[in-house]
Design a protein around this motif. Structure first.
Motif, PDB file in Angstrom:
ATOM      1  N   GLY A 113       0.887  -1.206   0.027  1.00  0.00           N
ATOM      2  CA  GLY A 113       0.029   0.168  -0.133  1.00  0.00           C
ATOM      3  C   GLY A 113       0.711   1.217   0.039  1.00  0.00           C
ATOM      4  N   ALA A 114       1.716   1.320   0.827  1.00  0.00           N
ATOM      5  CA  ALA A 114       2.776   2.349   0.595  1.00  0.00           C
ATOM      6  C   ALA A 114       3.728   2.567  -0.550  1.00  0.00           C
TER       7      ALA A 114
ATOM      8  N   MET B 107       2.906   0.976  -3.769  1.00  0.00           N
ATOM      9  CA  MET B 107       2.038   1.032  -4.959  1.00  0.00           C
ATOM     10  C   MET B 107       0.839   1.782  -4.896  1.00  0.00           C
TER      11      MET B 107
ATOM     12  N   GLU C 147      -3.098   1.652  -5.082  1.00  0.00           N
ATOM     13  CA  GLU C 147      -3.889   0.663  -4.515  1.00  0.00           C
ATOM     14  C   GLU C 147      -4.775  -0.120  -5.508  1.00  0.00           C
TER      15      GLU C 147
ATOM     16  N   GLY D  42      -3.193   2.453   2.527  1.00  0.00           N
ATOM     17  CA  GLY D  42      -2.093   2.947   1.707  1.00  0.00           C
ATOM     18  C   GLY D  42      -2.280   4.124   0.848  1.00  0.00           C
TER      19      GLY D  42
ATOM     20  N   VAL E 197       4.087   6.385  -2.055  1.00  0.00           N
ATOM     21  CA  VAL E 197       3.069   6.407  -3.201  1.00  0.00           C
ATOM     22  C   VAL E 197       1.699   6.556  -2.298  1.00  0.00           C
ATOM     23  N   ALA E 198       1.302   7.473  -2.128  1.00  0.00           N
ATOM     24  CA  ALA E 198       0.018   7.757  -1.174  1.00  0.00           C
ATOM     25  C   ALA E 198      -0.891   8.831  -2.252  1.00  0.00           C
TER      26      ALA E 198
HETATM   27 NA    NA Z   1      -0.105   3.849  -1.705  1.00  0.00          NA
END
Ligand code: NA
Ligand code: NA
Lengths: 307, 420, 166
Positions: free
Chosen positions: B325-326, B328, B330, B366, B372-373
């Motif tokens: 989640g961090a 990529m 989602e 995520g 990647v948020a």
């Molecule tokens: Na993310």
């Protein structure tokens, strides 16, 4: 020596998965050119068939419904009430259908390995629908096939086309109240928990066709090809075990509170009488290739009767 | 070719400013050509087509379009007015109003980003003017937006259903429990953080006026969920109905939008689709390869050998999801991971729907978890703050979300209570 | 350069109309099915399939619309890795790389669609061949390639990254 892969939509405990393994074993026993065949589960049959045609998979097995996108003509094999009995079906398949299947498949680079049993569709409902009149104007789930549509239209039902995964929740929410599937498959789906009634209408019969990609096939020597074809189980040689397995699955359905309806001849006729008069129109609207196959079947049936 | 070589290639493409879709395309193309057995780029194209050629995907553009129309028209403003009227007597009332408005908007929109923008752009100036700190406000808006993925409808749930056998309708019912819990937790936290915020007396006339003004918006989730659960339409069709409803309200009833506006909003939707769907399609191809290579089965076997207790498996799965989640986006994460993880849940005897909800709640984090948020990236540009400021603002909220995740895991009934 | 820019603007406009229209076709197909069975008691056979193809078209053409608006998601943590003086060059080479990637996939997309056409793959519900619907895949990559090549030739007309991504 090569390692092949075979696409299949069957997963244990489905007996089709056993037949897959037997087909693979027969092939491996007949040729040394293939070292092993890995069976790859692919839920979407149309996608799997494209994979075989385009050579990503070497072989596969499917029904006419799954094959319809690649070979629209063979959906004729799903015409309701096409056969009188198993012997007639066997005779016509061996003498007329399979040779023509081979011709049709060759055009897309496939070779037929064997034709086995996929059984009959029955009707499942959320209420007792053993009388076809109860389905009049009711919302039912229809698949993509013209035969299936004809069947429900003939009963006067309101046919709603839904993808299978949507069907389970649609039954739960009451969006549809009925549909058609083979009992063995139906009993394993979430639908069996909602639709507690299953009628053995046996209106549509499906073969299970095993095929191999032609490029893969031609890598085998001619002797090996011959040996493989000879090693394949005969047409519908799996039928007896298939229907025995059907009964076992049906038991699991009744054990969970489901009700089965086996039809006597009069009841069966009540269903057929609604559908059969419309088949002529269905055939008329078919493609030339489909009509040719249908006419071959009709000729084969006459030939069988004359014997 | 070794898989390790993909990392420098990824860095090189990123250095040369390639967009995410083309980067993913090259990497998956290389996987098809050099790593996967018996494959080539031809089959990558085939996978793209077969991923897009699915009925289940249909609801995604409809939900996005409906959300875009409602955030641009008057519906989100009406919602905000109503929630403000209802919460003004409470300390931290404006924050609670924000959360409630986001919760209701979430039950219309399937997307975290659309939810955050719809309510956030209205509430950000109001919150700041009323003395809420920038940091609290940013954290609240980013986190509140993620309600969009746990309160149904939810694009992530649809994508989970696409790549597993789990019923989307059941997931939609199960999402309410953890979603409402998250709302409660956010409200409590807002009150605690803003004990000294100003309040105003309860104004029954304004509540009544706002209710009349906002009823159309409130009816929307009722129509949507009512239609699905009573069997009038499927989840997919519900999305089209919500679009129709949004159009009827904004164009016909209130005349807020003309034909030109609708085209412009359609184009906004296309721009969201054009970035999301090709990503989903390429991720779908990676998924096919993983299936062909037998990775899910291998993962189940390895996990069962390594972790005998199911809590160990749960920790591993959740850590994996948090990292994914961090790192990529989602949507791709769920397409690739759901078919790997769902068999694990089954193997350890978890209810498939409960397990799915756990995955969704985890990936919800995520959206606000750097680097990647998506919510943080969007907030950065919408509210004109630096990435670092927004990232720091969401940190305490991440802790709250982890708490909700823990409760979701430990209390299956929270998810399963609404399922027959 | 001006002619190229004008051409790209026209292309974007055309593609925007195609993609938005497809979106509405998809919505209309889904709604038509619901209305048909609620009010006329018939199910519309194949309406789902129309919606599927329209959505795919909208998404694939949408990819090109996104290029022209600079709205694609991009990972930016290496943006400042090159010295400031070289960044325009990095960007320009980047466009050339994007162009090459699009050309590569355009080739394979055409290959795939041609094969579908030769195999005569048919949609069982609609009874129409599938390949014309698949043409949106080569379209996506060819139009992408045209844009990126134009950006490479004339960096001035390249789309700036849009502020709001996804
Ligand atoms: Na993310
Ligand atoms: Na939502």
């Amino acid at each position: 020596q090569e390692v092949w892969s075979m696409g299949s939509a069957k997963r244990a405990p489905d007996i089709g998965a056993t037949f897959d393994e037997e087909t693979v074993a027969a092939l491996l026993g007949a040729t040394d050119a293939v070292e092993n065949v890995e069976i790859q589960f692919i839920g979407n049959e149309q996608e799997m068939i494209q994979q075989v045609i385009r050579g990503r998979l070497n072989m596969g097995g499917s029904t006419p419904l799954g094959l319809a996108a690649a070979f629209p003509d063979i959906s004729v094999l799903n015409v309701p009430y096409l056969w009188d009995d198993a012997e007639q079906r066997q005779y016509v398949y061996e003498n007329h259908v399979i040779p023509q299947l081979n011709e049709t498949f060759a055009s897309s680079g496939l070779v037929v390995l064997s034709v086995q049993e996929a059984g009959f569709n029955g009707v499942f409902c959320t209420f007792d629908c053993s009388d076809p009149a109860t389905l009049k104007e009711k919302r039912i789930r229809v698949s993509a096939s013209a035969s299936s549509r004809l069947f429900w239209d003939s009963l006067g039902s309101m046919a709603i086309q839904l993808p299978l995964p949507d069907t389970w929740s649609a039954l739960e929410q009451g969006l549809v109240v009925a549909g058609e599937l083979p009992i063995a498959y139906f009993a394993t789906t979430p639908a069996a928990a909602t639709a507690k009634h299953f009628v053995y209408t046996d209106h549509t019969h499906s073969p299970w066709i095993y095929f191999v990609n032609k490029r893969s096939w031609s890598k085998l020597s001619e002797e090996d090809q011959k040996a493989v074809l000879e090693a394949m189980p005969g047409a519908f040689s799996t039928s007896e075990r298939f229907f025995a397995d059907n009964d076992a699955r049906a038991t699991s359905f009744t054990d969970n509170g489901g009700t089965l309806y086996k039809l006597d001849d009069a009841q069966r006729k009540a269903w057929a009488d609604l559908v059969v008069p419309n088949i002529g129109k269905l055939v008329e609207e078919m493609s030339p290739g489909a009509r040719k196959l249908y006419e071959a079947i009709e000729a084969g049936k006459k030939e069988y009767a004359a014997r | 070719m070794s898989g390790m070589l993909l990392i420098p290639i990824f860095l090189l493409l990123t250095f040369f400013r390639q967009n995410v879709i083309l980067t993913l395309a090259v990497i998956i193309g290389l996987v098809h050509s050099y790593i996967a057995r018996n494959s080539s780029v031809e089959y990558l194209v085939q996978d793209l087509w077969f991923t897009l050629d699915r009925e289940l995907l249909l609801s995604i553009p409809m939900f996005i379009f409906a959300g875009v129309i409602m955030s641009s028209g008057s519906i989100s403003a009406r919602l905000v007015r109503l929630m403000k009227a209802l919460t003004s007597p409470f300390r931290g009332g404006l924050a609670i109003a924000t959360i409630l408005a986001m919760a209701v908007f979430s039950s219309i929109s399937g997307s975290a980003i659309v939810t955050m923008m719809a309510v956030g752009t209205l509430m950000y100036p109001a919150l700041i003017q009323s003395g809420y700190s920038v940091r609290f406000t940013l954290g609240l808006l980013c986190t509140g937006g993620t309600l969009g993925v746990i309160i149904p409808p939810s694009i992530l749930m649809i994508l989970y259903g696409l790549s597993t056998d789990v019923s989307v309708t059941n997931m939609f019912m199960a999402g309410w429990g953890p979603g409402l819990l998250m709302v409660l937790v956010l409200c409590v936290y807002s009150v605690i953080c803003n004990r000294s915020a100003e309040t105003s007396p309860f104004d029954i006339a304004e509540v009544w006026a706002a209710l009349k003004h906002g009823i159309t918006a409130l009816l929307m989730p009722v129509i949507l969920m009512g239609g699905i659960y009573s069997g009038i339409f499927t989840v997919t069709e519900a999305a089209a109905v919500s679009l129709l409803y949004a159009l009827l309200i904004e164009v016909v009833l209130f005349r807020n939008l003309g034909a030109k506006d609708v085209f412009r909003l359609g184009l906004d939707t296309v721009k969201l689709l054009g970035t999301l769907m090709p990503l989903v399609a390429f991720a779908g191809s990676l998924n096919v390869i993983l299936q062909y290579e037998g990775v899910p089965q291998a993962l189940v076997a390895w996990t069962q050998e390594t972790f005998t207790a199911d809590w160990q498996m749960l920790i591993m799965v959740n850590l994996m999801l948090l990292v994914a989640g961090a790192l990529m986006d989602e949507s791709s994460a769920i397409i690739i991971l759901a078919p790997l993880l769902a068999p694990l849940g089954l193997a350890y005897g978890y209810d498939p729907v409960h397990f799915a909800i756990m995955v969704i709640v985890n990936l919800q984090i995520g959206y606000v978890m750097p680097p990647v948020a998506l919510s943080v990236i969007v907030a950065t540009s919408v509210f004109r703050q630096t990435f670092l400021t927004v990232s720091r603002a969401v940190l305490p909220f991440v802790a709250l979300m982890l708490m909700v995740l823990l409760i979701t895991i430990m209390v299956p009934q929270l998810s399963l209570m609404f399922i027959r | 350069m001006n002619a190229t820019a004008a051409f790209l603007r026209g292309l974007t406009k055309f593609e925007s109309i195609v993609a938005v229209t497809a979106l509405f076709i998809s919505a209309a197909a889904l709604l038509a099915d619901i209305f048909a069975r609620e009010f006329f008691k018939v199910g519309l056979f194949g309406s789902f399939r129309v919606a599927v193809y329209a959505t795919a078209a909208s998404a694939l053409v949408g990819f090109c619309v996104c290029i022209s608006h600079g709205s694609h998601l991009r990972i930016s943590f290496l943006d400042n890795a090159a010295p400031a003086a070289f960044r325009p060059l990095v960007q320009r080479i980047g466009h050339l790389i994007s162009f090459s990637i699009c050309v590569f996939f355009a080739y394979w997309a055409i290959f795939y669609v041609r094969q579908t056409a030769e195999l005569g793959e048919t949609d069982p519900s609609l009874q129409v061949v599938v390949w014309p619907m698949q043409l949106f895949m080569p379209w996506m990559f060819i139009s992408g390639a045209v844009r990126y090549f134009a950006y490479f030739m004339f960096p001035m007309i390249a789309a700036q990254d849009e502020e709001i991504v996804q």
